[in-house]
Design a protein around this motif. Structure first.
Motif, PDB file in Angstrom:
ATOM      1  N   MET A 275     -13.424  33.239 -42.151  1.00  0.00           N
ATOM      2  CA  MET A 275     -13.798  33.600 -43.420  1.00  0.00           C
ATOM      3  C   MET A 275     -13.761  32.228 -44.394  1.00  0.00           C
ATOM      4  O   MET A 275     -14.538  31.912 -45.269  1.00  0.00           O
ATOM      5  CB  MET A 275     -13.014  34.593 -44.006  1.00  0.00           C
ATOM      6  N   LEU A 276     -12.927  31.348 -44.242  1.00  0.00           N
ATOM      7  CA  LEU A 276     -12.627  30.325 -44.904  1.00  0.00           C
ATOM      8  C   LEU A 276     -13.467  28.986 -44.143  1.00  0.00           C
ATOM      9  O   LEU A 276     -13.530  28.007 -44.807  1.00  0.00           O
ATOM     10  CB  LEU A 276     -11.240  29.819 -44.749  1.00  0.00           C
ATOM     11  N   SER A 277     -13.961  29.289 -43.101  1.00  0.00           N
ATOM     12  CA  SER A 277     -14.722  28.068 -42.463  1.00  0.00           C
ATOM     13  C   SER A 277     -16.181  27.867 -43.041  1.00  0.00           C
ATOM     14  O   SER A 277     -16.703  28.821 -43.582  1.00  0.00           O
ATOM     15  CB  SER A 277     -14.893  28.332 -40.838  1.00  0.00           C
ATOM     16  N   ASP A 278     -16.808  26.738 -42.770  1.00  0.00           N
ATOM     17  CA  ASP A 278     -18.236  26.428 -43.028  1.00  0.00           C
ATOM     18  C   ASP A 278     -18.722  25.929 -42.128  1.00  0.00           C
ATOM     19  O   ASP A 278     -18.443  25.884 -40.836  1.00  0.00           O
ATOM     20  CB  ASP A 278     -18.231  25.618 -44.383  1.00  0.00           C
TER      21      ASP A 278
ATOM     22  N   TRP B  61      -4.781  31.152 -55.205  1.00  0.00           N
ATOM     23  CA  TRP B  61      -5.403  31.049 -56.600  1.00  0.00           C
ATOM     24  C   TRP B  61      -6.867  30.879 -56.413  1.00  0.00           C
ATOM     25  O   TRP B  61      -7.601  31.322 -57.278  1.00  0.00           O
ATOM     26  CB  TRP B  61      -4.909  29.646 -57.409  1.00  0.00           C
ATOM     27  N   ARG B  62      -7.480  30.563 -55.119  1.00  0.00           N
ATOM     28  CA  ARG B  62      -8.799  30.558 -54.858  1.00  0.00           C
ATOM     29  C   ARG B  62      -9.482  31.869 -54.297  1.00  0.00           C
ATOM     30  O   ARG B  62     -10.392  32.165 -54.672  1.00  0.00           O
ATOM     31  CB  ARG B  62      -8.951  29.503 -53.987  1.00  0.00           C
TER      32      ARG B  62
ATOM     33  N   SER C  57     -17.896  38.001 -36.282  1.00  0.00           N
ATOM     34  CA  SER C  57     -18.543  36.910 -35.845  1.00  0.00           C
ATOM     35  C   SER C  57     -20.190  36.742 -36.605  1.00  0.00           C
ATOM     36  O   SER C  57     -20.485  35.601 -36.565  1.00  0.00           O
ATOM     37  CB  SER C  57     -18.832  37.502 -34.462  1.00  0.00           C
ATOM     38  N   PHE C  58     -20.487  37.683 -37.243  1.00  0.00           N
ATOM     39  CA  PHE C  58     -21.753  37.522 -37.741  1.00  0.00           C
ATOM     40  C   PHE C  58     -21.870  36.451 -38.864  1.00  0.00           C
ATOM     41  O   PHE C  58     -22.843  35.543 -38.607  1.00  0.00           O
ATOM     42  CB  PHE C  58     -22.319  38.890 -38.451  1.00  0.00           C
ATOM     43  N   SER C  59     -21.041  36.541 -39.891  1.00  0.00           N
ATOM     44  CA  SER C  59     -21.191  35.465 -40.908  1.00  0.00           C
ATOM     45  C   SER C  59     -20.505  34.077 -40.077  1.00  0.00           C
ATOM     46  O   SER C  59     -21.350  32.966 -40.615  1.00  0.00           O
ATOM     47  CB  SER C  59     -20.268  35.786 -41.993  1.00  0.00           C
ATOM     48  N   TYR C  60     -19.877  34.259 -39.430  1.00  0.00           N
ATOM     49  CA  TYR C  60     -19.391  32.835 -38.523  1.00  0.00           C
ATOM     50  C   TYR C  60     -20.604  32.168 -38.166  1.00  0.00           C
ATOM     51  O   TYR C  60     -20.794  30.984 -38.174  1.00  0.00           O
ATOM     52  CB  TYR C  60     -18.124  33.039 -37.977  1.00  0.00           C
ATOM     53  N   PHE C  61     -21.362  32.892 -37.264  1.00  0.00           N
ATOM     54  CA  PHE C  61     -22.280  32.436 -36.350  1.00  0.00           C
ATOM     55  C   PHE C  61     -23.773  32.104 -37.323  1.00  0.00           C
ATOM     56  O   PHE C  61     -24.456  31.494 -36.922  1.00  0.00           O
ATOM     57  CB  PHE C  61     -22.687  33.170 -35.240  1.00  0.00           C
ATOM     58  N   GLU C  62     -23.943  33.035 -38.234  1.00  0.00           N
ATOM     59  CA  GLU C  62     -25.092  33.026 -38.980  1.00  0.00           C
ATOM     60  C   GLU C  62     -25.394  31.664 -39.579  1.00  0.00           C
ATOM     61  O   GLU C  62     -26.531  31.291 -39.916  1.00  0.00           O
ATOM     62  CB  GLU C  62     -24.832  34.211 -40.356  1.00  0.00           C
ATOM     63  N   GLN C  63     -23.956  30.978 -40.083  1.00  0.00           N
ATOM     64  CA  GLN C  63     -24.302  29.750 -40.644  1.00  0.00           C
ATOM     65  C   GLN C  63     -24.475  28.384 -39.975  1.00  0.00           C
ATOM     66  O   GLN C  63     -24.620  27.447 -40.540  1.00  0.00           O
ATOM     67  CB  GLN C  63     -23.151  29.842 -41.820  1.00  0.00           C
TER      68      GLN C  63
ATOM     69  N   GLN D 152     -11.867  23.057 -60.254  1.00  0.00           N
ATOM     70  CA  GLN D 152     -13.535  23.054 -60.785  1.00  0.00           C
ATOM     71  C   GLN D 152     -14.521  23.406 -59.856  1.00  0.00           C
ATOM     72  O   GLN D 152     -15.377  23.750 -59.816  1.00  0.00           O
ATOM     73  CB  GLN D 152     -13.849  21.314 -60.831  1.00  0.00           C
ATOM     74  N   ALA D 153     -13.986  23.530 -58.392  1.00  0.00           N
ATOM     75  CA  ALA D 153     -14.913  24.328 -57.269  1.00  0.00           C
ATOM     76  C   ALA D 153     -15.027  25.558 -57.536  1.00  0.00           C
ATOM     77  O   ALA D 153     -14.273  26.573 -58.081  1.00  0.00           O
ATOM     78  CB  ALA D 153     -14.117  24.090 -55.988  1.00  0.00           C
ATOM     79  N   LYS D 154     -16.422  26.213 -57.317  1.00  0.00           N
ATOM     80  CA  LYS D 154     -16.843  27.487 -57.578  1.00  0.00           C
ATOM     81  C   LYS D 154     -16.153  28.391 -56.419  1.00  0.00           C
ATOM     82  O   LYS D 154     -16.275  27.841 -55.146  1.00  0.00           O
ATOM     83  CB  LYS D 154     -18.382  27.706 -57.591  1.00  0.00           C
ATOM     84  N   ARG D 155     -15.562  29.522 -56.727  1.00  0.00           N
ATOM     85  CA  ARG D 155     -15.163  30.319 -55.908  1.00  0.00           C
ATOM     86  C   ARG D 155     -16.224  30.887 -55.063  1.00  0.00           C
ATOM     87  O   ARG D 155     -17.128  31.625 -55.410  1.00  0.00           O
ATOM     88  CB  ARG D 155     -14.430  31.596 -56.716  1.00  0.00           C
ATOM     89  N   ALA D 156     -16.183  30.672 -53.520  1.00  0.00           N
ATOM     90  CA  ALA D 156     -17.117  31.195 -52.762  1.00  0.00           C
ATOM     91  C   ALA D 156     -17.246  32.729 -52.409  1.00  0.00           C
ATOM     92  O   ALA D 156     -16.218  33.274 -52.434  1.00  0.00           O
ATOM     93  CB  ALA D 156     -16.901  30.431 -51.271  1.00  0.00           C
ATOM     94  N   SER D 157     -18.351  33.456 -52.156  1.00  0.00           N
ATOM     95  CA  SER D 157     -18.521  34.657 -52.038  1.00  0.00           C
ATOM     96  C   SER D 157     -18.081  35.098 -50.588  1.00  0.00           C
ATOM     97  O   SER D 157     -18.399  34.059 -49.742  1.00  0.00           O
ATOM     98  CB  SER D 157     -19.914  35.163 -52.432  1.00  0.00           C
ATOM     99  N   LEU D 158     -17.523  36.040 -50.234  1.00  0.00           N
ATOM    100  CA  LEU D 158     -16.951  36.403 -48.930  1.00  0.00           C
ATOM    101  C   LEU D 158     -18.058  37.473 -48.090  1.00  0.00           C
ATOM    102  O   LEU D 158     -18.456  38.303 -49.050  1.00  0.00           O
ATOM    103  CB  LEU D 158     -15.407  36.778 -48.901  1.00  0.00           C
ATOM    104  N   PRO D 159     -18.447  37.116 -47.188  1.00  0.00           N
ATOM    105  CA  PRO D 159     -19.208  38.214 -46.367  1.00  0.00           C
ATOM    106  C   PRO D 159     -18.864  39.683 -46.502  1.00  0.00           C
ATOM    107  O   PRO D 159     -17.428  39.763 -46.150  1.00  0.00           O
ATOM    108  CB  PRO D 159     -19.484  37.782 -44.916  1.00  0.00           C
TER     109      PRO D 159
END
Length: 479
Positions: A342-345, A361-362, A89-95, A436-443
């Motif tokens: 984890m994949l949501s923004d 691959w991502r 929940s933390f990273s999901y609601f933090e953003q 071309q997209a940068k790989r996002a860091s995961l919490p």
């Protein structure tokens, strides 16, 4: 109340007290990190308190509660599930822009309701636990107010849950009118003395089944499931799929056992028809979905049908199979929804099939975890889901439930198709814009929780004997 009595319900007291303290913390100063850390600490303390229970188990807190090995095991399962949801929940609601702190208060209160349900042996405690959990879920489901479909999901759940609670209360009233008892064992003893079940009690059980069936999301009380899963925040969808359904299933097992439900043929046939309908409706509708949230929602309906087969297999092997499958289902459901989280923004959730295109691959580790969870839901070997399904088949063979087992196998093949379809999408080649997209860091917290769930999934799939032994001993000592 004696010291032993207080110790026996210590997990419930810790979570209840923590909800009050959490409200005071929000009133003093809003801080998302502090609220998250405090709630995690509360769940950890409640879980650790299970290991200082009084020696005299089962412990009766008449007339509402019974704390036995069965209740303690499922209390631990609820707390571990809640803790896993918290990490996701933390990273999901933090953003997100919404105020986040009240989410943890509602999660604590919903868990209080679930903990009350698993120790209930009385209609009053059943209803209080159910309503505490339901009222908290109204707010949790509609928590992201700025999101499309969130308010709609909350209102739908509010209306349908209120309606199902009315049916449940009316059913309880009919049973009480004939038996004069509200405790589960007292209802069973009264029906045993009467030698036959009158029509009013059959009607009462039928109305109660509507309330229970709504919480379990079984056919024909399943209509809310896909809309609520789609409109809820992803951690809340994981909570509804596991803690809400799991606590109600545990209560149903205790109630059915205490009233000697296996002796009544009409009840057996009602549950058998519901199990068959849930398997077919859930799997066939899941085949049509392009939205992964809705796919998992319909899949959960089918899995409740599988669990009901074990439920009908009898007191010993059947109920052992129910608990093992419930553990496997909790692990896989939280893991699957966790990957989506984890994949949501902050704009939208990752819920469409195209969002998972080329995921291997991502984000190879997330893809591996999601693949493991989906294969477990499909019942593929080396996963907890396979052992759970095997356990159900073994219990069904022992009870001679051949028709239900054939339908289970057919529906497992159907389910395999849509799980493999999602996995195939993850292994598709990357498109130019994805390369071309940068790989996002995961919490960290999210990956830690998902990795732990993946290890548990494989551990129970390869070495299930330890958990099976614990469940078997627990069922033998169940009061």
């Amino acid at each position: 109340m004696s010291t032993s009595g207080l110790l026996s319900i210590l997990p419930l007291l810790i979570i209840s007290g923590s909800a009050v303290i959490a409200m005071l913390l929000v009133a003093i100063k809003r801080n998302h990190r502090v609220m998250h850390a405090f709630t995690v600490l509360a769940f950890l303390l409640a879980f650790l308190s299970l290991f200082i229970q009084p020696y005299e188990v089962p412990y009766m807190i008449a007339p509402l509660f019974v704390v036995d090995a069965f209740a303690l095991f499922n209390t631990g399962l609820i707390l571990v599930a809640g803790l896993s949801v918290l990490f996701l929940s933390f990273s999901y609601f933090e953003q997100r822009e919404e105020r986040k702190e009240e989410y943890y208060i509602l999660l604590l209160l919903a868990t209080v309701g679930g903990l009350v349900l698993v120790i209930s042996q009385h209609f009053i405690s059943l209803f209080l636990g159910l309503e505490t959990m339901s009222i908290s879920l109204y707010g949790l489901i509609a928590y992201l107010r700025k999101r499309e479909r969130s308010d709609e999901a909350g209102i739908k759940y509010l209306l349908l849950a209120a309606l199902s609670s009315a049916f449940l209360l009316f059913g309880m009233a009919l049973v009480y009118a004939h038996t004069g008892r509200m405790d589960f064992s007292g209802v069973g003893a009264s029906l045993q003395a009467a030698h036959e079940v009158p029509a009013s009690v059959v009607a009462g059980f039928g109305l109660m089944l509507i309330g229970v069936g709504f919480k379990l999301g079984i056919v024909p009380f399943h209509m809310w499931t896909p809309d609520i899963y789609e409109g809820s925040p992803l951690p809340v969808a994981a909570y509804v799929a596991t803690v809400s359904k799991g606590s109600m299933l545990v209560l149903l097992m205790r109630f059915y056992r205490d009233i000697n439900g296996y002796e009544y043929t009409i009840l057996w046939w009602v549950f058998a028809i519901i199990a068959m309908a849930s398997m077919f409706v859930g799997n066939w509708l899941a085949l049509l979905q392009q939205n992964v949230k809705r796919l998992l929602a319909y899949s959960s309906i089918a899995h409740m049908g599988y669990i009901l087969i074990a439920f009908l297999a009898g007191l010993h092997a059947g109920q052992e199979a129910v608990i093992f499958y419930l553990v496997a289902y909790v692990i896989t459901s939280i893991g699957a929804f966790g990957v989506l989280a984890m994949l949501s923004d902050k704009v939208r959730d990752a819920e469409l099939l195209e969002d998972f295109s080329g995921l291997f691959w991502r984000q190879p580790w997330l893809a591996a975890i999601f693949t493991g969870m989906l294969l477990s839901l499909a019942g593929i070997p080396l996963t907890a889901g396979f052992i759970g399904k095997f356990y159900i088949v073994a219990a069904g063979v022992d009870a001679g439930l051949w028709l239900l087992l054939v339908l289970l196998i057919v529906n497992s093949v159907i389910g395999l198709f849509y799980y493999i379809r999602v996995i195939a999408v993850m292994f598709q080649p990357l498109r130019d814009e994805q390369v071309q997209a940068k790989r996002a860091s995961l919490p960290f917290f999210g990956i830690f929780a998902l990795s732990a769930l993946m290890v548990l999934l494989l551990w129970l799939g390869i070495f299930p004997s330890g958990l099976i032994a614990v469940i078997r001993n627990m069922m033998l000592t169940m009061s």
